[in-house]
Design a protein around this motif. Structure first.
Motif, PDB file in Angstrom:
ATOM      1  N   VAL A 380     -44.644  34.945  55.016  1.00 39.05           N
ATOM      2  CA  VAL A 380     -45.677  34.978  56.066  1.00 39.05           C
ATOM      3  C   VAL A 380     -45.920  36.401  56.551  1.00 39.05           C
ATOM      4  O   VAL A 380     -47.060  36.877  56.610  1.00 39.05           O
ATOM      5  CB  VAL A 380     -45.286  34.058  57.241  1.00 39.05           C
ATOM      6  N   THR A 381     -44.852  37.111  56.853  1.00 41.23           N
ATOM      7  CA  THR A 381     -45.057  38.460  57.393  1.00 41.23           C
ATOM      8  C   THR A 381     -45.486  39.449  56.318  1.00 41.23           C
ATOM      9  O   THR A 381     -46.258  40.371  56.570  1.00 41.23           O
ATOM     10  CB  THR A 381     -43.784  38.933  58.120  1.00 41.23           C
ATOM     11  N   PHE A 382     -45.040  39.196  55.097  1.00 37.96           N
ATOM     12  CA  PHE A 382     -45.546  39.962  53.940  1.00 37.96           C
ATOM     13  C   PHE A 382     -47.061  39.763  53.841  1.00 37.96           C
ATOM     14  O   PHE A 382     -47.819  40.716  53.673  1.00 37.96           O
ATOM     15  CB  PHE A 382     -44.823  39.479  52.684  1.00 37.96           C
ATOM     16  N   SER A 383     -47.514  38.516  54.013  1.00 37.47           N
ATOM     17  CA  SER A 383     -48.953  38.227  53.988  1.00 37.47           C
ATOM     18  C   SER A 383     -49.649  38.931  55.142  1.00 37.47           C
ATOM     19  O   SER A 383     -50.753  39.466  54.993  1.00 37.47           O
ATOM     20  CB  SER A 383     -49.198  36.717  54.077  1.00 37.47           C
ATOM     21  N   VAL A 410     -46.707  32.960  64.458  1.00 40.94           N
ATOM     22  CA  VAL A 410     -47.115  33.262  65.837  1.00 40.94           C
ATOM     23  C   VAL A 410     -47.133  34.773  66.063  1.00 40.94           C
ATOM     24  O   VAL A 410     -48.142  35.383  66.424  1.00 40.94           O
ATOM     25  CB  VAL A 410     -46.147  32.592  66.835  1.00 40.94           C
ATOM     26  N   HIS A 411     -45.969  35.376  65.788  1.00 42.12           N
ATOM     27  CA  HIS A 411     -45.716  36.758  66.216  1.00 42.12           C
ATOM     28  C   HIS A 411     -46.412  37.793  65.333  1.00 42.12           C
ATOM     29  O   HIS A 411     -46.941  38.797  65.811  1.00 42.12           O
ATOM     30  CB  HIS A 411     -44.192  36.970  66.192  1.00 42.12           C
ATOM     31  N   LEU A 418     -54.452  38.472  62.505  1.00 42.25           N
ATOM     32  CA  LEU A 418     -54.638  38.985  61.149  1.00 42.25           C
ATOM     33  C   LEU A 418     -55.183  37.877  60.249  1.00 42.25           C
ATOM     34  O   LEU A 418     -54.732  36.734  60.328  1.00 42.25           O
ATOM     35  CB  LEU A 418     -53.297  39.506  60.615  1.00 42.25           C
ATOM     36  N   PRO A 419     -56.111  38.214  59.378  1.00 42.61           N
ATOM     37  CA  PRO A 419     -56.791  37.179  58.566  1.00 42.61           C
ATOM     38  C   PRO A 419     -55.957  36.688  57.390  1.00 42.61           C
ATOM     39  O   PRO A 419     -56.317  36.873  56.231  1.00 42.61           O
ATOM     40  CB  PRO A 419     -58.057  37.897  58.092  1.00 42.61           C
ATOM     41  N   VAL A 420     -54.843  36.055  57.714  1.00 39.29           N
ATOM     42  CA  VAL A 420     -54.038  35.412  56.668  1.00 39.29           C
ATOM     43  C   VAL A 420     -54.597  34.012  56.464  1.00 39.29           C
ATOM     44  O   VAL A 420     -54.914  33.308  57.418  1.00 39.29           O
ATOM     45  CB  VAL A 420     -52.555  35.335  57.066  1.00 39.29           C
ATOM     46  N   ARG A 421     -54.708  33.623  55.181  1.00 44.10           N
ATOM     47  CA  ARG A 421     -55.205  32.287  54.869  1.00 44.10           C
ATOM     48  C   ARG A 421     -54.010  31.425  54.477  1.00 44.10           C
ATOM     49  O   ARG A 421     -53.280  31.774  53.549  1.00 44.10           O
ATOM     50  CB  ARG A 421     -56.179  32.340  53.702  1.00 44.10           C
ATOM     51  N   PHE A 422     -53.764  30.344  55.188  1.00 43.15           N
ATOM     52  CA  PHE A 422     -52.623  29.475  54.892  1.00 43.15           C
ATOM     53  C   PHE A 422     -53.094  28.251  54.114  1.00 43.15           C
ATOM     54  O   PHE A 422     -53.871  27.437  54.617  1.00 43.15           O
ATOM     55  CB  PHE A 422     -51.930  29.044  56.191  1.00 43.15           C
ATOM     56  N   ALA A 423     -52.679  28.177  52.871  1.00 40.05           N
ATOM     57  CA  ALA A 423     -52.980  27.008  52.032  1.00 40.05           C
ATOM     58  C   ALA A 423     -51.791  26.074  52.154  1.00 40.05           C
ATOM     59  O   ALA A 423     -50.718  26.331  51.611  1.00 40.05           O
ATOM     60  CB  ALA A 423     -53.187  27.443  50.589  1.00 40.05           C
ATOM     61  N   ILE A 424     -51.975  24.997  52.920  1.00 40.90           N
ATOM     62  CA  ILE A 424     -50.840  24.133  53.291  1.00 40.90           C
ATOM     63  C   ILE A 424     -50.859  22.869  52.437  1.00 40.90           C
ATOM     64  O   ILE A 424     -51.533  21.890  52.742  1.00 40.90           O
ATOM     65  CB  ILE A 424     -50.892  23.806  54.786  1.00 40.90           C
ATOM     66  N   ASP A 425     -50.115  22.906  51.359  1.00 45.09           N
ATOM     67  CA  ASP A 425     -50.008  21.790  50.430  1.00 45.09           C
ATOM     68  C   ASP A 425     -48.950  20.809  50.928  1.00 45.09           C
ATOM     69  O   ASP A 425     -48.196  21.104  51.856  1.00 45.09           O
ATOM     70  CB  ASP A 425     -49.612  22.350  49.040  1.00 45.09           C
ATOM     71  N   ARG A 426     -48.926  19.586  50.308  1.00 47.72           N
ATOM     72  CA  ARG A 426     -47.969  18.547  50.716  1.00 47.72           C
ATOM     73  C   ARG A 426     -48.082  18.258  52.215  1.00 47.72           C
ATOM     74  O   ARG A 426     -47.090  17.985  52.893  1.00 47.72           O
ATOM     75  CB  ARG A 426     -46.551  18.948  50.378  1.00 47.72           C
ATOM     76  N   ALA A 427     -49.306  18.211  52.701  1.00 49.40           N
ATOM     77  CA  ALA A 427     -49.522  17.857  54.110  1.00 49.40           C
ATOM     78  C   ALA A 427     -49.408  16.348  54.266  1.00 49.40           C
ATOM     79  O   ALA A 427     -49.801  15.592  53.386  1.00 49.40           O
ATOM     80  CB  ALA A 427     -50.900  18.312  54.558  1.00 49.40           C
ATOM     81  N   GLY A 428     -48.791  15.911  55.344  1.00 48.00           N
ATOM     82  CA  GLY A 428     -48.633  14.479  55.568  1.00 48.00           C
ATOM     83  C   GLY A 428     -47.383  13.966  54.877  1.00 48.00           C
ATOM     84  O   GLY A 428     -46.496  14.722  54.494  1.00 48.00           O
ATOM     85  N   LEU A 429     -47.327  12.652  54.679  1.00 47.77           N
ATOM     86  CA  LEU A 429     -46.135  12.030  54.099  1.00 47.77           C
ATOM     87  C   LEU A 429     -46.154  12.227  52.580  1.00 47.77           C
ATOM     88  O   LEU A 429     -47.183  12.076  51.943  1.00 47.77           O
ATOM     89  CB  LEU A 429     -46.101  10.543  54.468  1.00 47.77           C
ATOM     90  N   VAL A 430     -45.006  12.582  52.011  1.00 47.44           N
ATOM     91  CA  VAL A 430     -44.988  13.003  50.614  1.00 47.44           C
ATOM     92  C   VAL A 430     -44.327  11.980  49.687  1.00 47.44           C
ATOM     93  O   VAL A 430     -44.296  12.176  48.478  1.00 47.44           O
ATOM     94  CB  VAL A 430     -44.289  14.362  50.437  1.00 47.44           C
TER      95      VAL A 430
END
Ligand SMILES: Cc1ncc(C[n+]2csc(CCOP(=O)(O)OP(=O)(O)O)c2C)c(N)n1
Ligand SMILES: CC(=O)[C@@H](O)[C@H](O)COP(=O)(O)O
Ligand SMILES: [Mg+2]
Length: 641
Positions: A380-383, A410-411, A418-430
């Motif tokens: 995350v912080t690298f991004s 957050v921090h 900062l314009p980081v784009r979070f691609a959040i896979d496996r959302a919800g019940l897996v």
């Protein structure tokens, strides 16, 4: 004496071992035979259940040796990630249920305290075992009636920062505990490199001190050029140790190894000696092979990390066929298209290149794709650093694993916008991975952050547009979520078209009740609408698309034209529905008796089953959505069978 007429039947040793205590009387030769039988049983069981295969095969001998030498459950054997624990489960009273692995009401695919006293600590997420072992160790030092703590951690998990935090603390405390570094040169991603094993034979017979001296003075050991940064750092550290190194010792550990993690003739005497003589923290570096002993696993690039049910003889997996692409594939292909148009687009994964689909991106853009190891905080912080430098990073991390990097979101990202784009896979019940891997909380923890744009794709076509929206969104952070598995089979757009931020869409007009869906529950909502339509009670249905910013015009319209509103999302309380409720209450809508319901995951961790079963348990399948509409219409609802 046997003769051809009366052949002597030899009872498998495994049939005589229900618990580790049953192993204590076995000879070393019998323990070796037990290991062979345990491997065969593991392969047979997983061929019927599917699940994680390679890691467990890689620790068969380690499992036998640890349970033969140590005294679980008083001694705490803690399996990192826990995906390698199937042999452990077979030896700890669960062989009779091992073929229920990862099934509804069956055994968990990871260690789980509520399942057995031999599961000292739950797992599923990586790099936690050493911290837990330090906890058990200090509990013992303070009088708890426990014995030794033994963390078994893989080389991939060792690339997780928590592991170093824990070792740093353990070395400072200096109390006796053990870490077994299970080094199979694999994370999930296949590494590149080779590992010398000549040190293994050299060390096997010598006592610990000699091992240490030989380690200090011995020649070099090749360590694999790891596939990703994090593991490379861990390997460099190990290389230093094998060279009479410093880092583990500076952290206060006695380093022992590398030893052959498949050779009980080495493992048993070594562990017995260490159990007798170790005074402080000890790290045993065991060299193993992922998928060991099963050619169809060993030969796979990932060592047979995860598998569907399969035919043991041929290794052929039995996979469900779907004509719709997976959400992961749609994400990866969409990102590749966006990256072709914009060279500032880069991609970041935390040791999940295949799971996130970024392996496809990396093939086309190797310099613009980064696997940082199992290091979500760093990812995350690298991004954030990449974004601060002017790049357009897509940080692709499963919802559940993104939890690991929340303070960094957050921090380092949100506060600095900062314009980081979070691609959040496996959302919800897996499904089979159960509660530890459920993506239940990302809507809540992302949408509560100022300046964060939060989206959920209702189907795979929407996902294409959301990738385009994220690529175009440069004024701050943005996140989009999508579930595990295949899409709905909808028509796919040629290219993604950026959505208007904060705008949802009407799906179908209806009667007195409106349903505002967020994410892929929309399919079940439309099934419920169909059933209700047959009774002349079809609700209006809309797709919110955004949890932040809310489409307040759409919400106002739905409230104005209906007597009741239902929100639904594949997430826990505190997400989309909570934000809508907050908005409605701020607008005074409830003051005039407007009816509102928010369908969210129940306030409990739902055990593994199929995803559909889990959503049924959660009260969020089509019949229960239909029942919710009927309840609001005051129509008597027949109790479900
Ligand atoms: C925090 C976290 N991130 C990612 C994962 C996904 N994951 C599961 S196993 C694994 C690789 C583990 O490698 P290693 O520790 O070497 O174990 P091996 O499978 O090689 O036995 C990863 C990345 C996870 N379980 N937890
Ligand atoms: C053990 C672990 O954490 C991973 O292997 C995880 O099970 C992968 O999940 P998917 O199968 O959804 O990629
Ligand atoms: Mg490994």
């Amino acid at each position: 004496m046997s003769d051809s007429a009366n052949p002597v039947t030899v009872t498998p040793i495994l049939d005589r071992v229900r618990l580790p205590a049953d192993m204590k009387g076995l000879s070393d030769a019998e323990l070796k035979k037990l290991a062979d039988e345990l491997r065969t049983e593991t392969i047979s069981a997983v061929s019927e259940t599917g699940g994680h295969l390679g890691a467990g095969l890689g620790v068969v001998e380690l499992t036998v040796a640890l349970h033969a030498v140590f005294d679980a459950p008083r001694d705490k054997i803690i399996w990192d990630v826990g995906h390698q624990c199937y042999p452990h489960k077979i030896l700890t009273g669960r062989r009779d249920r091992i073929r229920t692995l990862r099934m509804k009401d069956g055994l968990s695919g990871f260690t789980k305290r509520s399942e057995s006293p031999y599961d000292a600590f739950g797992a599923g997420h990586s790099s936690t075992s050493i911290s837990a072992a330090v906890g058990f160790t200090m509990g013992r030092e303070l009088g708890a009636q426990t014995g030794d703590a033994i963390a078994v951690i893989g080389d991939g998990a060792m690339s997780g920062g928590m592991a170093f935090e824990a070792m740093n603390h353990a070395g400072h405390l200096g109390k006796r505990m053990f870490v077994v570094l299970n080094d199979n040169e694999m994370s999930i991603a296949p590494p590149v490199g080779a590992l010398s094993s000549y040190l293994t034979r050299l060390y096997a017979e010598g006592p610990v001190q000699d091992l240490k001296e030989v380690a200090k003075g011995a020649a070099r050991a090749f360590l694999p050029e790891a596939f990703h940064e994090g593991a490379r750092r861990a390997k460099e550290m190990l290389k230093g140790m094998a060279m009479g190194g410093t880092l583990f010792e500076e952290l206060g550990f006695t380093y022992v190894g590398p030893v052959d993690g498949h050779d009980l003739e080495q493992l048993l005497p070594l562990l017995r000696m260490l159990k007798t003589r170790a005074k402080g923290p000890v790290l045993i570096h065991a060299l193993t092979k992922k998928g060991k002993g099963y050619a169809h696993a060993e030969s796979r690039p990932d060592g047979g990390h995860a598998t569907a049910k399969f035919d043991v003889a041929t290794g052929t997996q039995v996979k469900a066929i779907s004509n719709a692409p997976s959400y992961t594939k749609v994400f990866a292909e969409s990102l590749i298209k966006e990256a072709a148009k914009d060279e500032k687009i880069v991609a970041v994964t935390a040791a999940m290149p295949d799971g996130t689909g970024l392996n496809m991106f990396a093939q086309l853009h190797p310099r613009r794709c980064f696997d940082v190891g199992i290091a979500e905080q760093h990812a995350v912080t690298f991004s954030a650093g990449l974004a601060a430098s002017g790049m357009k990073p897509f940080c692709a991390i499963y919802s559940t694993f993104l939890q690991r990097g929340y303070d960094q979101i957050v921090h380092d990202v949100a506060i600095q916008r900062l314009p980081v784009r979070f691609a959040i896979d496996r959302a919800g019940l897996v499904g089979a991975d159960g509660a530890t891997h459920a993506g239940s909380f990302d809507v809540g923890f992302m949408s509560s952050l100022p300046g964060m744009v939060v989206m959920a794709a209702a189907d795979e076509a929407e996902l294409v547009h959301m990738v385009a929206t994220a690529a175009a969104h440069d004024s701050g952070p943005i996140a989009f979520r999508y579930p595990r598995g295949e899409g709905m089979g909808v028509d796919m757009p040629e290219t993604g078209v950026p959505l208007e931020i904060g705008k949802g869409r009407m799906i179908a007009e209806g009667g007195r009740v409106a349903i505002l869906s967020y994410g892929t529950r929309l399919a079940e909502v439309l099934k419920a609408r169909e059933a209700l339509q047959a009774r002349g009670l079809a609700p209006t249905v809309a797709d919110a698309r955004f949890a932040k910013p809310l489409d307040t015009d759409l919400i106002d319209q739905l409230v104005a034209n209906h007597e009741a509103l239902i929100c639904i999302e594949e997430g826990a309380i505190g997400g989309f529905g909570s934000h809508v409720a907050q908005y409605l209450s701020d607008q005074g809508v409830f003051d005039r008796g407007f009816k509102f319901r928010s369908m969210v995951l129940p306030d409990t961790f739902i055990d593994h089953a199929s995803a559909d079963d889990m959503y049924r348990t959660a009260g969020m399948d089509a019949p229960q959505i239909e029942a919710k509409v009927l309840e609001l219409l005051g129509v008597a609802v027949a109790k479900r069978a």
